[in-house]
Scaffold this motif. Structure first.
Motif, mmCIF file in Angstrom:
data_model
loop_
_atom_site.group_PDB
_atom_site.id
_atom_site.type_symbol
_atom_site.label_atom_id
_atom_site.label_comp_id
_atom_site.label_asym_id
_atom_site.label_seq_id
_atom_site.Cartn_x
_atom_site.Cartn_y
_atom_site.Cartn_z
ATOM 1 N N CYS A 291 0.758 -1.128 0.011
ATOM 2 C CA CYS A 291 -0.356 0.004 0.044
ATOM 3 C C CYS A 291 0.864 1.697 -0.156
ATOM 4 N N LEU A 292 0.661 1.727 -0.738
ATOM 5 C CA LEU A 292 2.008 3.326 -1.266
ATOM 6 C C LEU A 292 0.820 4.711 -0.501
ATOM 7 N N GLU A 293 1.109 4.452 0.558
ATOM 8 C CA GLU A 293 -0.013 5.448 1.502
ATOM 9 C C GLU A 293 0.620 7.009 1.653
ATOM 10 N N TYR A 294 0.057 8.403 1.093
ATOM 11 C CA TYR A 294 0.338 9.165 0.733
ATOM 12 C C TYR A 294 -0.025 10.153 2.761
ATOM 13 N N GLY A 295 1.050 10.791 2.952
ATOM 14 C CA GLY A 295 0.612 11.671 4.435
ATOM 15 C C GLY A 295 -0.829 12.842 3.676
ATOM 16 N N THR A 296 -1.311 13.306 4.451
ATOM 17 C CA THR A 296 -1.758 14.699 3.977
ATOM 18 C C THR A 296 -2.418 15.687 5.920
ATOM 19 N N PHE A 297 -3.278 15.527 6.508
ATOM 20 C CA PHE A 297 -3.447 16.152 7.211
ATOM 21 C C PHE A 297 -3.219 15.097 8.455
#
Length: 364
Positions: A291-297
């Motif tokens: 899972c390529l999980e991108y950070g947001t807030f």
């Protein structure tokens, strides 16, 4: 496609599901549409679109999946479009192929929701319902407080106090496991795994069968997500079902930044009913799923927007206030898709690295 990364990143992203689908099909004109039973906000037809590149009998297949959690499809679609526009299919070897699955949850993408048309979290839906679903006593205790009947006033204050008390008594990790690991009793609640296989799960199963993925010698899957971790950083996560063998294979392919929920190094807790589990049951050690999980807030922002989204369906009535509904939808979209140039550039840069490493990983 331009070689200028910032420009390419801006070109790859879209303003909504419909623009994303048009861009995808522009670069994959032979893509096959798998129609959804759901409709868009204006009654539009929706579909998952699938493109195959390479020898139909290739023993090694690179798979990408976007929009498992609908609204997170802005990111995943852009990563897929950039790979296509950058000539990714042309870099495959003779014994390699790629399967690009665009918008596996088209309802969630089109409506800016994480869930499927059934209100189900697709990444908690891959359980054997006939054998019985996992228990989640923590969520059962907190269900009425996680999505309370009101979002302000004494009822809301009491719900937040109950959540805070649970966190104090059990600890933050226990709270996150209770809230996020998957629950199967409260259909109006968050992270609901469903009562049965969802429409998008059945679509994925059809795709897997149509392209005979169970027969392949090696499959590498990259599933794009957003919402966890530092702003713009793409964390490569492995999940618990395939265990440490998958983690070590992923480490070999993608390097030391790979994390594991089983080892406690991931921003994600251990989950039930995941897509990772589906691929492992299908292929065993012939697959490597990340899972390529991108950070947001921050996580509390995520808790707030998801609470609003689920509250609107559970307690907003048959005709919710249009202004309130529009605000909640916009805030949901903004949390999972930070529409800023810097975030987009970070996303595409990392995606290029990970997708290149995935294809190289097919070669062992």
């Amino acid at each position: 496609m331009t070689d200028d990364l910032p420009q390419a990143a801006l070109a790859a992203f879209s303003a909504d599901y419909f623009e994303a689908r048009e861009k995808f099909r522009r670069w994959a004109p032979s893509a096959v549409a798998y129609p959804s039973a759901a409709k868009g906000p204006g009654g539009e037809a929706l579909s998952t679109d699938v493109a195959w590149f390479g020898d139909p009998a290739a023993p090694k297949v690179f798979v990408t999946v976007s929009s498992t959690h609908g609204v997170e499809g802005y990111c995943g679609s852009a990563c897929q479009v950039d790979w296509l526009a950058g000539g990714g299919p042309g870099r495959l070897a003779a014994d390699e192929a790629a399967l690009v699955i665009h918008a596996i949850n088209p309802y969630g993408f089109a409506w800016d929701r994480r869930v499927t048309e059934e209100g189900c979290d697709l990444n908690r839906n891959f359980v054997d319902f006939a054998a019985g679903v996992p228990e989640n006593a923590g969520y059962d205790e907190l269900a009425v407080h996680i999505v309370p009947p009101a979002l302000d006033g004494p009822v809301f204050a009491a719900a937040e106090a109950a959540v805070a008390d649970y966190r104090r008594r059990h600890g933050e990790k226990a709270f996150q496991i209770a809230r996020k690991s998957g629950q199967y009793r409260h259909p109006a609640g968050v992270f609901f795994g469903g009562f049965a296989p969802s429409g998008p799960r059945r679509t994925l199963e059809r795709i897997v069968g149509d392209y005979r993925l169970a027969d392949r010698a090696r499959v590498v899957v990259v599933d794009f997500h957003t919402g966890l971790g530092p702003f713009g950083y793409g964390e490569i996560q492995t999940e618990q079902v395939a265990g440490l063998d998958c983690y070590h294979r992923a480490r070999t392919m993608f390097g030391r930044s790979v994390t594991s929920s089983e080892l406690g190094t991931s921003t994600s807790v251990v989950l039930n009913g995941t897509m990772d589990g589906y691929w492992y049951q299908l292929l065993g050690d012939r697959q490597t799923y990340v899972c390529l999980e991108y950070g947001t807030f921050d996580p509390e922002s995520g808790r707030r927007v998801m609470r609003q989204d689920h509250w609107l369906r559970a307690h907003g009535g048959p005709s919710p206030d249009p202004a309130l509904a529009a605000r909640f939808r916009a805030e949901m979209r903004a949390h999972f898709f930070p529409d800023s140039d810097d975030w987009k550039e970070m996303v595409v840069a990392r995606a290029r690295q990970v997708q290149r490493q995935a294809v190289e990983g097919l070669r062992g």
